[in-house]
Scaffold this motif. Structure first.
Motif, mmCIF file in Angstrom:
data_model
loop_
_atom_site.group_PDB
_atom_site.id
_atom_site.type_symbol
_atom_site.label_atom_id
_atom_site.label_comp_id
_atom_site.label_asym_id
_atom_site.label_seq_id
_atom_site.Cartn_x
_atom_site.Cartn_y
_atom_site.Cartn_z
ATOM 1 N N ALA A 158 0.834 -1.207 0.000
ATOM 2 C CA ALA A 158 0.000 0.000 0.000
ATOM 3 C C ALA A 158 0.866 1.253 0.000
ATOM 4 O O ALA A 158 0.646 2.175 -0.799
ATOM 5 N N VAL A 159 1.870 1.318 0.877
ATOM 6 C CA VAL A 159 2.695 2.526 0.930
ATOM 7 C C VAL A 159 3.627 2.609 -0.270
ATOM 8 O O VAL A 159 3.920 3.703 -0.767
ATOM 9 N N THR A 160 4.091 1.460 -0.753
ATOM 10 C CA THR A 160 4.963 1.465 -1.934
ATOM 11 C C THR A 160 4.228 2.017 -3.146
ATOM 12 O O THR A 160 4.740 2.875 -3.885
ATOM 13 N N HIS A 161 3.006 1.544 -3.358
ATOM 14 C CA HIS A 161 2.198 2.003 -4.492
ATOM 15 C C HIS A 161 1.832 3.480 -4.335
ATOM 16 O O HIS A 161 1.942 4.259 -5.290
ATOM 17 N N ALA A 162 1.425 3.859 -3.129
ATOM 18 C CA ALA A 162 1.025 5.251 -2.893
ATOM 19 C C ALA A 162 2.206 6.204 -3.081
ATOM 20 O O ALA A 162 2.061 7.292 -3.647
ATOM 21 N N ARG A 163 3.364 5.800 -2.625
ATOM 22 C CA ARG A 163 4.550 6.662 -2.757
ATOM 23 C C ARG A 163 4.927 6.846 -4.216
ATOM 24 O O ARG A 163 5.332 7.941 -4.639
ATOM 25 N N ALA A 164 4.763 5.792 -5.004
ATOM 26 C CA ALA A 164 5.051 5.895 -6.437
ATOM 27 C C ALA A 164 4.122 6.882 -7.129
ATOM 28 O O ALA A 164 4.489 7.487 -8.151
ATOM 29 N N LEU A 165 2.927 7.069 -6.567
ATOM 30 C CA LEU A 165 1.960 8.009 -7.140
ATOM 31 C C LEU A 165 2.145 9.425 -6.598
ATOM 32 O O LEU A 165 1.404 10.330 -6.976
ATOM 33 N N GLY A 166 3.098 9.611 -5.685
ATOM 34 C CA GLY A 166 3.365 10.942 -5.140
ATOM 35 C C GLY A 166 2.610 11.281 -3.879
ATOM 36 O O GLY A 166 2.707 12.407 -3.383
ATOM 37 N N ALA A 167 1.838 10.328 -3.339
ATOM 38 C CA ALA A 167 1.111 10.582 -2.089
ATOM 39 C C ALA A 167 2.085 10.594 -0.914
ATOM 40 O O ALA A 167 3.173 10.013 -0.982
#
Length: 316
Positions: A158-167
């Motif tokens: 969840a955090v890996t994907h979100a961080r890739a999106l700039g969140a």
């Protein structure tokens, strides 16, 4: 697939999974001694949280900035950690009158996992990506991955994907040097030590996570102006208890007579913050609504403007 030996080695390395030989006979203790022991274990949790307060404060400042711009707070976890995130999210609307979807709790396996364990869901990184994709995540959003071990694939993904999106991303765990903290922009590792029952992270780890989530949501809402001092002026009165609390909050904030409080609440449709502004600012309900809109719902600056008479239609 991870082998049993490799998985056991991973668990053996975790503080939250450590075995405590000195507690091997607790099932033979008198009940009073046992509850005293467990209570003493729980008493160590606040100190562990206190050690991470600077990191928690930094997260809150970054989170509040994003939420002030329309961002959302999203919790993601599995099992106990996921349930705690859903609980905190579900309490924000009645307490702070947050908009639908402004604070979201995701649990591996979906809503059914709140009451019944969904086998293998925590190991599914793809489920986390799918759950966040369904939310149409943006860079203004914040995702808090929650995992006592700090290695749960659902939370890490969840955090890996979100961080890739700039969140903005936060990893909340109870082990030092966790994979979850490494994956997130901000790591909050509250090390509470081995549990009374070996590996039962619903105990001290769960208590620590609950305390941290309380801090994140509550202090963020204070920063967003959803309180007036220590009064919950954005409370949503959806039952008799909360309606009584609304009247009490207005009374505490204004010290106005009961009949004036009732009139103000009637005029503002039961909105506590608006009623306080009517009573303390000497404006009508429509003006109170306009002033609060102009100040993003923050009562103190709205009161200051009402006191000057500028933009209130009072002509003063």
């Amino acid at each position: 697939m991870t082998s049993y030996a490799a998985l056991r080695a991973q668990l053996d390395a975790l503080t939250t999974e450590a075995f405590r030989p000195e507690l091997a006979g607790i099932d033979q203790l008198p009940t009073l001694d046992l509850v005293r022991l467990m209570n003493a274990e729980d008493a160590t949790v606040p100190a562990a949280v206190a050690a991470r307060l600077p990191a928690i404060a930094a997260v809150i400042d970054a989170l509040a900035d994003r939420m002030a711009r329309g961002g959302r707070l999203v919790y993601a976890g599995a099992g106990t950690a996921g349930r705690l995130g859903v609980l905190d999210a579900s309490e924000c609307p009645p307490t702070f009158n947050t908009a639908p979807g402004q604070v979201v709790g995701l649990i591996a396996g979906g809503p059914g996992a709140l009451v019944t364990a969904v086998e293998g869901a925590e190991d599914r990184a793809d489920l986390a990506v799918a759950d966040l994709t369904a939310l149409a995540l943006t860079p203004e959003d914040t995702v808090v991955g929650i995992s006592a071990s700090g290695r749960t694939p659902y939370a890490v993904a969840a955090v890996t994907h979100a961080r890739a999106l700039g969140a903005l991303t936060v990893g909340l765990s109870c082990n030092a040097g966790s994979e979850l903290a490494a994956a997130a922009e901000h790591g909050i590792e509250v090390v509470v030590g081995p549990e009374l029952l070996t590996g039962s992270t619903r105990l001290k780890a769960g208590a620590a996570q609950k305390l941290v989530l309380n801090l994140l949501s509550t202090v963020t809402m204070i920063r967003l102006g959803k309180t007036y001092g220590n009064l919950m002026v954005d409370v949503r009165a959806t039952n008799d208890k909360l309606r009584a609390r609304s009247r009490r909050i207005v009374a505490l904030a204004t010290e106005a007579p009961d009949e004036e409080i009732e009139a103000a609440l009637d005029a503002t449709g039961g909105e506590v913050k608006h009623a306080i502004l009517v009573l303390l600012g000497g404006v009508d309900a429509a003006t109170a609504a306009r002033l609060l809109d102009a100040h993003q719902g923050r009562l103190r600056p709205a009161l200051r403007q009402a006191a000057t008479g500028t933009g209130t239609g009072t002509g003063t």
